[in-house]
Design an enzyme around this catalytic site. Structure first.
Site, PDB file in Angstrom:
ATOM      1  CG  HIS A  47      -2.150  -0.952   0.729  1.00  0.00           C
ATOM      2  ND1 HIS A  47      -2.179  -2.268   1.105  1.00  0.00           N
ATOM      3  CD2 HIS A  47      -3.191  -0.767  -0.108  1.00  0.00           C
ATOM      4  CE1 HIS A  47      -3.215  -2.835   0.541  1.00  0.00           C
ATOM      5  NE2 HIS A  47      -3.855  -1.959  -0.193  1.00  0.00           N
ATOM      6  CD  GLU A 104      -9.602  -7.614  -3.132  1.00  0.00           C
ATOM      7  OE1 GLU A 104      -8.543  -6.992  -3.258  1.00  0.00           O
ATOM      8  OE2 GLU A 104     -10.389  -7.420  -2.193  1.00  0.00           O
ATOM      9  CG  ASP A 157      -5.355  -8.317  -1.762  1.00  0.00           C
ATOM     10  OD1 ASP A 157      -4.303  -8.557  -1.133  1.00  0.00           O
ATOM     11  OD2 ASP A 157      -6.092  -7.347  -1.517  1.00  0.00           O
ATOM     12  CB  CYS A 159      -9.715  -1.679  -9.462  1.00  0.00           C
ATOM     13  SG  CYS A 159     -10.118  -2.819  -8.126  1.00  0.00           S
TER      14      CYS A 159
HETATM   15  C1  PEP Z   1      -6.395  -5.270  -5.184  1.00  0.00           C
HETATM   16  O1  PEP Z   1      -6.204  -6.082  -4.275  1.00  0.00           O
HETATM   17  O2  PEP Z   1      -6.120  -5.497  -6.376  1.00  0.00           O
HETATM   18  C2  PEP Z   1      -6.970  -3.948  -4.895  1.00  0.00           C
HETATM   19  C3  PEP Z   1      -7.253  -3.118  -5.854  1.00  0.00           C
HETATM   20  O3  PEP Z   1      -7.155  -3.613  -3.594  1.00  0.00           O
HETATM   21  P1  PEP Z   1      -5.958  -3.177  -2.627  1.00  0.00           P
HETATM   22  O4  PEP Z   1      -4.752  -2.941  -3.463  1.00  0.00           O
HETATM   23  O5  PEP Z   1      -6.403  -1.952  -1.907  1.00  0.00           O
HETATM   24  O6  PEP Z   1      -5.837  -4.360  -1.727  1.00  0.00           O
HETATM   25 MG    MG Z   2      -7.163  -5.841  -2.372  1.00  0.00          MG
END
Ligand code: PEP
Ligand code: MG
Length: 580
Positions: free
Chosen positions: A191, A433, A457, A504
């Site tokens: 993150h 995910e 994920d 995403c």
């Molecule tokens: C993902 O897991 O691809 C996602 C978009 O969520 P995050 O990166 O916030 O876990």
């Molecule tokens: Mg995620």
């Protein structure tokens, strides 16, 4: 000159003087300096001692005034240690005789000093070990560079080097004069990396020991395009990089011409490019970069602040700000995705052995229903203000989705009884995910309003590779044939069921994967706003037939390396001037 290779979070070049963020808990490795640099190290040490004494005296003063003499005594003891001639001379000796860098000399001598306390029989003196550690940290911070608070007061463009940054520290970089970042820790989809990408400046992470190899004031080049950092560049390298810096600025300027054109292929297939945001003010940036709505609003960042969880009204205001920023375009609000590497203040003390497999995301929400309901009320109230969709993270079973959806309906009933206007047809979707959700995608398609594939994920769980661990980052890749096959199956199932499907994860914003994702059938991609112009340019240069051929071929390979090489070649054919 030292060249280190890591993982890029954003392309481009940054050149500047370094500031090293607090070296807390980092072991300082052995480093020597040339003979003619010894006086400089001694001055660095002297200044660090003086600054530390000043800080501690100020703290003692404040405590004396506000809490009385006893409280101040602790810090007076710190002043005594810092003024101890014998301690200072031992460090100086190490620098003079061994040519040790000031940080290393200070850390070694201070650790020996700590050991002496550990061996004492008086428990009160053993307690002093914490104070000695505190003094060591302060001294090291003053030798190496800045503290987090100091970043806010930088007076010139600076490169930030640190062992790691928390998401909260990263979120504040935009308010500082930092122009590039190099970190020891981190992997492409951690993150911190995601926040750095949104921030948009060049950055290289996962460098393992960069924070201990340099000192504040050194010059560094961050080459985000080639995943390199160069410490103490020689004059010819510096000159070459000044030219590259200008070329990159030109390239990004040219891309801006594309940002407000539609994302349509040469044979007229329309693609929707959406923005991923972490903070409400970024919604407007997404629009400015040519996005057509918010595909992922990571609301948990509202919760990751020292004051704790925001109230319903504070959340409502944040969601309305995002809606207003996005113009009349839809905003997909993901309910808080806490846990794993995103902890609230109070949870950071509860260690989990496997946080990525622990109480995170929708699991955490369903075990903290009061907090979840407050958020859902705020989201629903915002749905009366503009077009909103709600999406749950890490749905792994139908039961979880049903329970979360029921909670939305409970909150909706309460609000309607209170006479609050909400969108009673609000679309409710899920992030896909986990491998389990991918396998059950057909069942999910019967119940969900939409699916957004979270590859960050999904890849970590499919390949069993921690997305945030630099030691295994080379195994973490979207090019793995298993990833492509799962994506193919999920997209196919959604298309057949007529379910709105987007992606995403970070791969949506990487030009390397644009063509294969289109070819696999995706028509909606959500990414950091900074990535939109380039992905759009690529889409406008190809036909869907071409993308489908590329996807078919990519699916035929047996190894990730073959997939990556093939996709790189195909992308370069379409966009040769891409510096990535
Ligand atoms: C993902 O897991 O691809 C996602 C978009 O969520 P995050 O990166 O916030 O876990
Ligand atoms: Mg995620």
């Amino acid at each position: 000159m030292d060249i280190l290779r890591g993982i890029s979070v954003a392309p481009g070049v940054a050149i500047g003087e370094v500031v090293v963020l607090e070296a807390e808990d980092v072991r300082i490795p052995y480093r020597t300096v040339a003979k003619d640099q010894i006086p400089e190290e001694l001055t660095r040490l002297k200044e660090a001692f003086d600054a530390s004494i000043r800080e501690v005296q100020e703290q003692a003063e404040w405590l004396r005034e506000h809490l009385g003499r006893d409280a101040a005594n602790v810090f007076e003891w710190h002043v005594g240690v810092l003024k101890d001639d014998h301690l200072r001379e031992s460090i100086e000796e190490k620098i003079q005789q061994e040519g040790a860098a000031a940080a290393y000399a200070a850390s070694t001598v201070m650790r020996n000093y700590q050991r002496r306390f550990l061996q004492m029989s008086d428990p009160l003196l053993v307690e002093r070990i914490r104070d000695v550690q505190d003094i060591e940290r302060r001294l090291l911070r003053n030798i190496l560079g800045a503290s987090a608070e100091d970043l806010a007061h930088l007076s010139k463009p600076t490169i930030l080097v640190s062992h790691d940054l928390t998401p909260t520290q990263t979120a504040h970089l935009a308010e500082t004069k930092v122009i590039g970042v190099a970190l020891d820790a981190g992997a492409a989809t951690s993150h911190t990396a995601i926040l750095l990408r949104s921030w948009g400046r060049p950055g290289v992470i996962g460098l393992k020991d960069v924070a201990t190899r340099i000192s504040g004031g050194d010059t560094m080049i961050i080459d985000g395009t080639n995943q390199l950092v160069i410490v103490d560049p020689n004059p010819s390298t510096l000159k070459e990089y000044r030219t590259r810096e200008r070329a990159y600025v030109r390239f990004s300027g040219e891309l801006n011409e594309f940002q407000h054109l539609p994302a349509v292929t040469r044979d007229e297939h329309r693609v929707t490019l959406l923005s991923n945001i972490e903070f409400p003010h970024e919604a407007a940036i997404g629009v400015a970069k040519g996005g057509e709505g918010i595909g992922l609003y990571r609301t948990e960042f509202l919760f990751l602040r020292p004051e704790g969880a925001p109230s319903e009204d504070e959340q409502y205001e944040a969601y309305c700000e995002a809606i207003d920023g996005a113009g009349n375009q839809p905003v997909t609000i993901r309910t808080f995705d806490l846990g794993a590497d995103k902890y609230t203040q109070q949870r950071s003390y509860e260690q989990e052995r496997n946080p990525m497999l622990g109480l995170r995301s929708i699991r955490y929400s369903l075990q903290n229903l009061d907090m979840f309901k407050v958020q859902l009320r705020a989201v629903l109230r915002a749905s009366g203000h503009g077009k909103v969709r709600v999406m749950f993270p890490l749905i792994n079973s139908l039961m979880e989705f049903r329970q979360a959806k029921m909670t939305v309906h409970d909150a909706m009933e309460d609000l309607e009884e209170e006479g609050v206007r909400v969108d009673s047809d609000i679309e409710i979707g899920m992030m896909l995910e986990t491998p389990a959700a991918a396998i059950q995608v057909k069942e999910f398609c019967r119940e969900v309003g939409f699916i957004s594939i979270g590859t960050n994920d999904l890849i970590q769980y499919l390949l069993a590779v921690d997305r945030g661990n630099e030691r295994v980052s080379r195994f973490y890749t979207a090019s793995h044939p298993a990833v492509l096959r799962v994506l193919r199956d999920v997209i196919r199932a959604c298309t057949q069921a007529g379910i709105d499907c987007s992606l995403c994860g970070e791969m949506a914003g990487r030009p390397l994967y644009t063509l294969v994702l289109l070819g696999l059938g995706l028509r909606q991609l959500s990414m950091a706003p900074a990535n939109i112009p380039e992905v759009k340019k690529l889409i406008r240069l190809v036909t869907m037939g071409q993308a489908q051929r590329i996807a078919r071929r990519a699916l035929s390979f047996e190894t990730d390396r073959q997939v990556t090489n093939y996709l790189r070649d195909e992308t370069r054919k379409v966009l040769p001037e891409d510096p990535i």
